[in-house]
Design a protein around this motif. Structure first.
Motif, short mmCIF file in Angstrom:
data_model
loop_
_atom_site.label_atom_id
_atom_site.label_comp_id
_atom_site.label_asym_id
_atom_site.label_seq_id
_atom_site.Cartn_x
_atom_site.Cartn_y
_atom_site.Cartn_z
N GLU A 150 18.64 23.66 10.59
CA GLU A 150 18.37 24.92 9.89
C GLU A 150 17.88 24.70 8.46
O GLU A 150 17.56 25.65 7.76
CB GLU A 150 19.65 25.76 9.85
N TYR A 151 17.84 23.44 8.02
CA TYR A 151 17.51 23.12 6.63
C TYR A 151 16.05 22.71 6.47
O TYR A 151 15.52 21.93 7.27
CB TYR A 151 18.41 21.98 6.12
N ILE A 152 15.43 23.21 5.42
CA ILE A 152 14.06 22.84 5.08
C ILE A 152 14.07 22.28 3.66
O ILE A 152 14.58 22.91 2.73
CB ILE A 152 13.10 24.05 5.16
N TYR A 153 13.53 21.08 3.52
CA TYR A 153 13.43 20.39 2.23
C TYR A 153 11.97 20.43 1.82
O TYR A 153 11.10 19.96 2.56
CB TYR A 153 13.88 18.94 2.37
N PHE A 154 11.69 21.00 0.66
CA PHE A 154 10.32 21.12 0.18
C PHE A 154 10.23 20.45 -1.19
O PHE A 154 10.93 20.84 -2.13
CB PHE A 154 9.92 22.59 0.08
N VAL A 155 9.38 19.43 -1.27
CA VAL A 155 9.19 18.69 -2.52
C VAL A 155 7.77 18.95 -3.00
O VAL A 155 6.81 18.77 -2.25
CB VAL A 155 9.41 17.18 -2.31
N TYR A 156 7.64 19.40 -4.25
CA TYR A 156 6.35 19.70 -4.83
C TYR A 156 6.41 19.37 -6.32
O TYR A 156 7.42 19.61 -6.97
CB TYR A 156 5.97 21.16 -4.62
N ASP A 157 5.31 18.81 -6.82
CA ASP A 157 5.28 18.35 -8.21
C ASP A 157 6.55 17.55 -8.48
O ASP A 157 6.83 16.60 -7.79
CB ASP A 157 5.11 19.52 -9.18
N ASP A 160 7.84 9.24 0.23
CA ASP A 160 6.86 8.20 0.57
C ASP A 160 5.83 8.86 1.47
O ASP A 160 6.07 9.08 2.65
CB ASP A 160 7.55 7.04 1.27
N ALA A 161 4.69 9.21 0.89
CA ALA A 161 3.64 9.93 1.63
C ALA A 161 3.04 9.08 2.73
O ALA A 161 2.57 9.61 3.73
CB ALA A 161 2.56 10.39 0.67
N ASP A 162 3.03 7.76 2.57
CA ASP A 162 2.49 6.90 3.61
C ASP A 162 3.40 6.85 4.84
O ASP A 162 2.93 6.74 5.96
CB ASP A 162 2.28 5.48 3.08
N ARG A 163 4.69 6.94 4.61
CA ARG A 163 5.67 6.85 5.72
C ARG A 163 6.26 8.22 6.07
O ARG A 163 7.07 8.31 6.99
CB ARG A 163 6.76 5.88 5.34
N ASN A 164 5.91 9.25 5.29
CA ASN A 164 6.43 10.61 5.52
C ASN A 164 7.95 10.67 5.47
O ASN A 164 8.57 11.33 6.29
CB ASN A 164 5.90 11.19 6.83
N LEU A 174 0.82 -1.21 0.00
CA LEU A 174 0.00 0.00 0.00
C LEU A 174 0.85 1.26 0.00
O LEU A 174 0.41 2.31 -0.42
CB LEU A 174 -0.94 0.02 1.21
N SER A 175 2.06 1.15 0.51
CA SER A 175 2.96 2.29 0.53
C SER A 175 3.53 2.46 -0.87
O SER A 175 4.16 1.56 -1.41
CB SER A 175 4.08 2.04 1.53
N LYS A 176 3.30 3.63 -1.47
CA LYS A 176 3.74 3.86 -2.83
C LYS A 176 4.72 5.01 -2.88
O LYS A 176 4.31 6.15 -3.04
CB LYS A 176 2.55 4.13 -3.72
N PRO A 177 6.00 4.74 -2.73
CA PRO A 177 6.96 5.82 -2.87
C PRO A 177 6.90 6.42 -4.28
O PRO A 177 6.62 5.73 -5.25
CB PRO A 177 8.30 5.14 -2.63
N TYR A 178 7.15 7.71 -4.35
CA TYR A 178 7.17 8.42 -5.62
C TYR A 178 8.58 8.93 -5.86
O TYR A 178 9.14 9.60 -4.99
CB TYR A 178 6.17 9.59 -5.61
N SER A 179 9.14 8.62 -7.00
CA SER A 179 10.49 9.07 -7.35
C SER A 179 10.45 9.90 -8.62
O SER A 179 9.63 9.66 -9.50
CB SER A 179 11.42 7.89 -7.58
N PHE A 180 11.35 10.87 -8.67
CA PHE A 180 11.54 11.61 -9.92
C PHE A 180 13.01 11.91 -10.08
O PHE A 180 13.76 12.00 -9.11
CB PHE A 180 10.68 12.88 -9.98
N LYS A 200 10.33 11.67 11.55
CA LYS A 200 10.48 12.63 12.66
C LYS A 200 10.83 14.04 12.16
O LYS A 200 10.66 15.01 12.86
CB LYS A 200 11.48 12.15 13.69
N TYR A 201 11.31 14.14 10.92
CA TYR A 201 11.63 15.44 10.33
C TYR A 201 10.49 16.00 9.48
O TYR A 201 10.56 17.13 9.04
CB TYR A 201 12.90 15.34 9.47
#
Length: 106
Positions: free
Chosen positions: A80-87, A36-40, A20-26, A57-58
């Motif tokens: 101090e680092y923020i990782y933002f993944v979109y599209d 992996d939205a199911d596991r964050n 059910l866990s569907k990691p998305y890679s690009f 936890k992050y």
């Protein structure tokens, strides 16, 4: 007979859960990124070498309660680092300043 049916149900559930866990890679210009939205979780590996994996936890869930659809990506914060993944994009900032970005070639 119920014990066998119950055991079979439990085994089926345990086997099905990982599916059910569907990691998305690009693949961007600079590396490969997987969420992996199911596991964050997040994992990014650069073609020039080096990978980073951020566990749940992050992960920072979107807090827009008035417009939940306004959450267009996933965010992880480590120090101090923020990782933002979109599209099909990744942006990394440190202290509010973008220090790295990548996207799928168009």
């Amino acid at each position: 007979m119920w014990k066998q049916a119950s055991l079979a149900s439990i085994i089926t559930i345990l086997v099905a859960i990982p599916a059910l866990s569907k990691p998305y890679s690009f693949t961007g210009r600079k590396g490969v990124y997987t969420t992996d939205a199911d596991r964050n979780t997040y994992r990014g590996c650069l073609f020039s070498g080096g990978c980073i994996t951020l566990g749940s936890k992050y992960y920072k869930p979107c807090m827009n309660k008035t417009e939940p659809d306004a959450c267009e990506g996933f965010t992880w914060k480590r120090g101090e680092y923020i990782y933002f993944v979109y599209d099909d994009n990744i942006s990394v900032s440190k202290n509010g300043k973008t220090i790295f970005s990548d996207s799928v070639p168009r």
